[in-house]
Structures are given as C-alpha cells and as structure tokens.
Design a protein around this motif. Structure first.
Motif, short mmCIF file in Angstrom:
data_model
loop_
_atom_site.label_atom_id
_atom_site.label_comp_id
_atom_site.label_asym_id
_atom_site.label_seq_id
_atom_site.Cartn_x
_atom_site.Cartn_y
_atom_site.Cartn_z
N CYS A 59 -4.95 -13.10 -3.51
CA CYS A 59 -3.69 -12.63 -2.94
C CYS A 59 -2.61 -13.71 -3.02
CB CYS A 59 -3.92 -12.21 -1.49
SG CYS A 59 -2.63 -11.17 -0.79
N VAL A 93 -2.21 -0.48 2.22
CA VAL A 93 -2.57 -1.85 2.59
C VAL A 93 -2.96 -1.92 4.06
CG1 VAL A 93 -1.68 -4.19 2.93
CG2 VAL A 93 -1.21 -2.99 0.80
N VAL A 97 -6.68 -3.26 5.06
CA VAL A 97 -6.97 -4.46 5.85
C VAL A 97 -7.76 -4.10 7.11
CG1 VAL A 97 -5.94 -6.34 7.19
CG2 VAL A 97 -5.00 -5.75 4.96
N GLY A 154 -5.34 -3.94 0.16
CA GLY A 154 -5.70 -4.36 1.50
C GLY A 154 -7.14 -4.83 1.60
N CYS A 188 2.73 -5.84 -1.45
CA CYS A 188 1.36 -5.69 -0.95
C CYS A 188 0.77 -7.05 -0.56
CB CYS A 188 0.48 -5.02 -2.01
SG CYS A 188 0.84 -3.26 -2.28
N ARG A 192 -0.34 -8.11 3.20
CA ARG A 192 -1.75 -8.45 3.41
C ARG A 192 -1.89 -9.87 3.96
NH1 ARG A 192 -6.44 -10.59 1.65
NH2 ARG A 192 -8.26 -9.21 1.69
#
Length: 277
Positions: A59, A93, A97, A154, A188, A192
């Motif tokens: 990420c 997302v 998560v 996510g 995103c 995240r």
C-alpha cells in the motif's frame, strides 16, 4: 545468521524480500497491475512476511508510485468516469479493511484462503481479457468493478484487477484509463493507510521494509523504461498468470491445511489483528 532487528529478517530473508520486490515490480511494469498480487501472494505463501504487513508495504509503495506518476504526467480528471469509480471503491475499501480486521483476529486460515482465491481469480481475469467493446457499458458494471476493486484494496492492497479488466474493455483512450486508475489507486491507498494506521498497524518494521523496497522499485522501473524487454504480450500474460496461480494455490493449500488441523495461532500472525482492545 545475522538479522535486521526492525524487520526480524535474516540477511538471506532480506535478500529474498528485495528479490520479490524486484520481481513484482517487473511484472507490474509488464502488465500494469500485478505488483500487489504477486508481492502479497508470494510473501504470504512463503511466510516471508505476514499478509497484513505485506499488504501495508504494498500500500505504501503503491501510494508513492501513484503520486510520482501524477506529478510527472499532466492529468485532466474526467469526473463523469472518476466519480462513480471513487465512490464505489471507497465503499469497497471500508468493507475490505473491516473484513481484514475481523478475519485477522478470528480466522487467519480463512484469510489465507481468501487471498489465494482472489489471486487465482485475478489470474483468470488477465487471461480472459477480450477485445474492446463497441459501446460503453452501463453504470452497473462500473459500480460492481469499483466495489470489487475497493474490497481487494482494503483486504490486500491490490485494488487493480476488477477495474483494470472493466476499463480496458471500454472504448476509452488508454491514457485516460491509466490516469483514472492511478487516481483510484491513490485514493484507495490513502484511505486504507489511514484506517490501518489508526489501529497501529503501520509499524516501524513496515516503514523500514517499504524504505528498503523503494530503491528496488525505482531501479527496476528505470531499467524497464530504458531497456524494455521484447517479449510477446501473450507470453508475458501466461508467465504472470502462472506465477499468480502457483502463489494462490499455495495459499489455498496452506489455509486449508490450517483449517483442518486447527493449530494455535502463532504470535507473529496475531500481529495482524492490531493492538489489544
């Protein structure tokens, strides 16, 4: 064997980590979206890193890569396309998560199997790409692709495949598609990172791993631009798909074995669940 304390890796493991980053970056440059899938998938399958940490590293690198791209390429947003992409992917997302947090604390073997299934499905999508549609698809497929991309983003910081597959089948300018994808990827990644950072999951080891990986990503990308490999597109797709299927199948097998055996969760895997509540 000496280790890097912040990473809890031996020298050999660190070299393998950097080699994996290089391989994932090379495939990303060839296909446009495979970095997170390969990096998180292989790291999880080989237990080089926990799935959560690998996703956080991917990420961070995705965010840096996306910002660098937009700074060096003039972008004119087409909001009629971007707006539904961003709204749907943000919804995905958020769900991804939350699902990651629940699975990390309650069903780590299910998390491995879910990642394995996602990787194999994405490999199939890559192989099943068809010719460009004559007309634009309706809004429903775009929203479905956005939610699916956000969900993968996510969960595993790999938001690319569903939206890439959808947009590249539309009669759109390829530059516009890439710009829209990068804007979505950055959005995103930012969302995240904020969510997982709030739970204390952006640790020093994650930041150090990303810092070690960044020069490798930069070098491989620069070499690819200066000396692009002259490989047939279909051969590249099959090579990447084979790697994805192998890593996905390995995750499925290990997750299934863990489910049947019901072992005690190791301490290092418990780190995926974040700090105690």
């Amino acid at each position: 064997m000496p280790a890097f304390p912040a990473l809890s890796m031996t020298v050999i493991q660190t070299l393998l980590f950097l080699a994996l980053v290089g391989l994932a970056t090379f495939c990303q440059n060839l296909t446009g979206f495979a970095f997170g899938l390969i990096f998180v998938g292989v790291a999880g399958a080989t237990q080089l890193m926990g799935i959560g940490d690998a996703a956080n590293v991917a990420c961070l690198l995705s965010l840096v890569n996306g910002i660098t791209y937009l700074r060096t390429h003039r972008t004119v947003p087409q909001w009629s396309l971007l707006r539904p992409m961003l709204i749907s992917s943000v919804i995905g997302v958020l769900g991804g998560v939350l699902l990651l947090h629940w699975l990390s604390g309650n069903a780590l073997s299910v998390l491995r199997m879910l990642l394995g299934l996602a990787i194999v499905a994405c490999a199939m999508l890559l192989l099943l790409q068809k010719q460009v549609n004559a007309q634009m698809s309706g809004p429903v497929p775009l929203w479905v692709a956005g939610v699916a991309s956000g969900l993968l983003g996510g969960l595993f910081a790999t938001p690319g495949p569903p939206m890439v597959y959808h947009l590249y089948r539309q009669p759109l300018d390829r530059l516009l598609v890439r710009q829209c994808l990068f804007v979505m990827f950055i959005s995103c990644a930012l969302l995240r990172l904020v969510m997982v950072a709030a739970e204390g999951q952006i640790t020093g080891s994650v930041l150090l791993a990303a810092a070690l990986a960044f020069p490798v990503v930069t070098l491989v990308t620069w070499l690819h631009m200066r000396h692009p490999p002259r490989l047939p597109r279909r051969l590249v797709e099959w090579m990447v798909c084979l790697l994805l299927v192998l890593s996905g199948a390995s995750l499925l097998a290990s997750g299934w074995s863990a489910t049947r055996a019901r072992p005690v969760v190791p301490d290092d895997e418990m780190a995926l669940a974040g700090p105690p509540r």
